[in-house]
Motif scaffolding. Structure first.
Motif, short mmCIF file in Angstrom:
data_model
loop_
_atom_site.label_atom_id
_atom_site.label_comp_id
_atom_site.label_asym_id
_atom_site.label_seq_id
_atom_site.Cartn_x
_atom_site.Cartn_y
_atom_site.Cartn_z
N UNK A 1 23.68 -26.71 63.84
CA UNK A 1 24.09 -25.96 65.01
C UNK A 1 23.71 -26.68 66.28
N UNK A 2 24.45 -26.44 67.35
CA UNK A 2 24.25 -27.18 68.60
C UNK A 2 22.95 -26.83 69.30
N UNK A 3 22.39 -25.65 69.05
CA UNK A 3 21.17 -25.22 69.74
C UNK A 3 20.00 -26.14 69.47
N UNK A 4 19.25 -26.48 70.51
CA UNK A 4 18.16 -27.43 70.37
C UNK A 4 16.85 -26.80 69.90
N UNK A 5 16.79 -25.48 69.85
CA UNK A 5 15.60 -24.82 69.31
C UNK A 5 15.75 -24.52 67.83
N UNK A 6 16.92 -24.74 67.28
CA UNK A 6 17.18 -24.41 65.88
C UNK A 6 16.35 -25.26 64.94
N UNK A 7 16.21 -26.55 65.25
CA UNK A 7 15.49 -27.46 64.36
C UNK A 7 14.05 -26.99 64.14
N UNK A 8 13.34 -26.69 65.23
CA UNK A 8 11.94 -26.31 65.11
C UNK A 8 11.73 -24.84 64.82
N UNK A 9 12.77 -24.00 65.01
CA UNK A 9 12.58 -22.57 64.86
C UNK A 9 13.19 -21.94 63.63
N UNK A 10 14.24 -22.57 63.06
CA UNK A 10 14.97 -21.94 61.96
C UNK A 10 14.92 -22.72 60.65
N UNK A 11 14.44 -23.94 60.68
CA UNK A 11 14.34 -24.74 59.46
C UNK A 11 12.94 -24.64 58.86
N UNK A 12 12.86 -24.75 57.55
CA UNK A 12 11.57 -24.84 56.86
C UNK A 12 11.19 -26.32 56.81
N UNK A 13 10.55 -26.79 57.88
CA UNK A 13 10.24 -28.21 57.99
C UNK A 13 9.23 -28.67 56.96
N UNK A 14 8.39 -27.76 56.50
CA UNK A 14 7.42 -28.13 55.46
C UNK A 14 8.14 -28.54 54.18
N UNK A 15 9.25 -27.87 53.88
CA UNK A 15 10.01 -28.21 52.67
C UNK A 15 10.59 -29.61 52.77
N UNK A 16 11.10 -29.97 53.95
CA UNK A 16 11.65 -31.31 54.12
C UNK A 16 10.53 -32.35 54.18
N UNK A 17 9.41 -31.97 54.74
CA UNK A 17 8.27 -32.89 54.80
C UNK A 17 7.78 -33.25 53.41
N UNK A 18 7.89 -32.31 52.47
CA UNK A 18 7.43 -32.56 51.11
C UNK A 18 8.27 -33.62 50.40
N UNK A 19 9.46 -33.90 50.89
CA UNK A 19 10.31 -34.91 50.27
C UNK A 19 9.93 -36.33 50.67
N UNK A 20 9.09 -36.47 51.69
CA UNK A 20 8.77 -37.79 52.23
C UNK A 20 7.70 -38.47 51.40
#
Length: 323
Positions: free
Chosen positions: A194-213
């Motif tokens: 989505x175009x909104x710039x707050x979506x990345x930090x507010x709506x994604x489960x970043x911990x889940x993506x971090x676990x793939x690294x």
């Protein structure tokens, strides 16, 4: 993922700047007015730098070894260099165009606070952008370019900014974050999140993506926004979006570069060098920094508008070329 945020940012970070772009293109529609626009940019930037340097290091008593603007919130330490490099580029251009010593001395004096801000902020991306942009804008003056680069090298070697290039960059947080953003893009390759710039930090489960690294990145901080303008576009609008964005950049530089092949006047070619240098500096800094906020977006809008004004001026002066 967040329609309200996307709708807000489509207006606040896209439509408003398209409108600003057309206002600039139609309001500064000649080379003479383009010079006035560059003067406005230089004077406003220099005023900002002089006041902030005084406030930060004199009024607040901050030691000079501390990075400039560490406590600022709007024009932050890593972003203040965007307008500083652009101001230096157009100051150099105006020095070459000035007809008397008073004008040359004035624009030369505007370079000093911009350089001070760049070296005191100690932002690596800005220092790289400065060297590349100077190489472009001074490409016709090889001896001057060599002297300027030598001087910058000496200043860098004796200033705290030099130490920023000797630290271990293999484990840089931006590398980890770029890999994390790529994991998100793989999940949303066509539409993006989505175009909104707050979506990345507010709506994604970043911990889940971090676990793939890889394991060596697991203990590092997770940033709440992409620190790269290209991955930022890719994650928000998908792969089609980043292809379109790169296409806009390509057309911008191709349009300017064609002036050289088509026999544009020396005055326009001088302007072309300056605008190309300004654009290159922005896109280099954007590779390392989160530039999608109102201040950098305004600068990018001015650069794009200047390129269009040059295209119009060259077209109007050579009707046969337009055909």
């Amino acid at each position: 993922m967040n329609p309200a945020n996307s709708m807000h940012d489509i207006y606040a970070h896209l439509l408003k700047y398209i409108l600003l772009y057309f206002i600039l293109v139609n309001g500064f529609c000649s080379l003479k007015k383009l010079s006035v626009l560059s003067w406005i940019l230089i004077v406003s930037a220099s005023s900002l730098f002089v006041w902030r340097l005084y406030y930060y290091y004199v009024k607040l008593g901050t030691p000079f070894a501390e990075r400039f603007g560490a406590s600022f919130t709007e024009v932050t330490t890593n972003l203040v260099g965007i307008i500083a490099v652009v101001s230096i580029v157009f100051s150099i251009h105006n020095i070459s165009q000035a007809k008397g010593w008073p004008g040359r001395m004035f624009f030369a004096s505007c370079i000093l606070p911009a350089l001070a801000v760049i070296f005191l902020a100690q932002t690596r991306s800005v220092l790289i952008a400065l060297v590349v942009s100077l190489t472009v804008v001074l490409s016709a003056r090889k001896k001057v370019l060599a002297g300027v680069l030598l001087l910058l090298g000496v200043i860098l070697s004796v200033s705290p900014a030099g130490g920023r290039f000797t630290s271990n960059m293999a484990d840089n947080l931006r590398i980890k974050h770029g890999l994390l953003v790529w994991e998100v893009v793989k999940d949303y390759p066509v539409t993006g999140i989505g175009f909104g710039m707050q979506t990345f930090g507010g709506d994604l489960d970043l911990q889940r993506y971090n676990a793939r690294l890889p394991e060596r990145f697991q203990g590092q901080e997770i940033l709440l926004n992409p620190h790269n303008m290209y991955t930022d576009i890719a994650v928000r609008t998908g792969i089609p979006g980043i292809i379109f964005f790169l296409g806009v950049i390509f057309v911008f530089f191709r349009m300017l570069w064609q002036f050289r092949k088509n026999g544009a006047s020396d005055n326009i070619v001088s302007w072309v060098n300056a605008v190309i240098a300004a654009g290159v500096s922005f896109f280099i800094i954007g590779f390392f920094e989160p530039v999608f906020s109102h201040y950098p977006e305004s600068v990018l809008c001015v650069i794009f508008a200047m390129g269009t004004i040059l295209w119009r001026s060259n077209r109007d002066s050579r009707p046969s070329m337009a055909e």
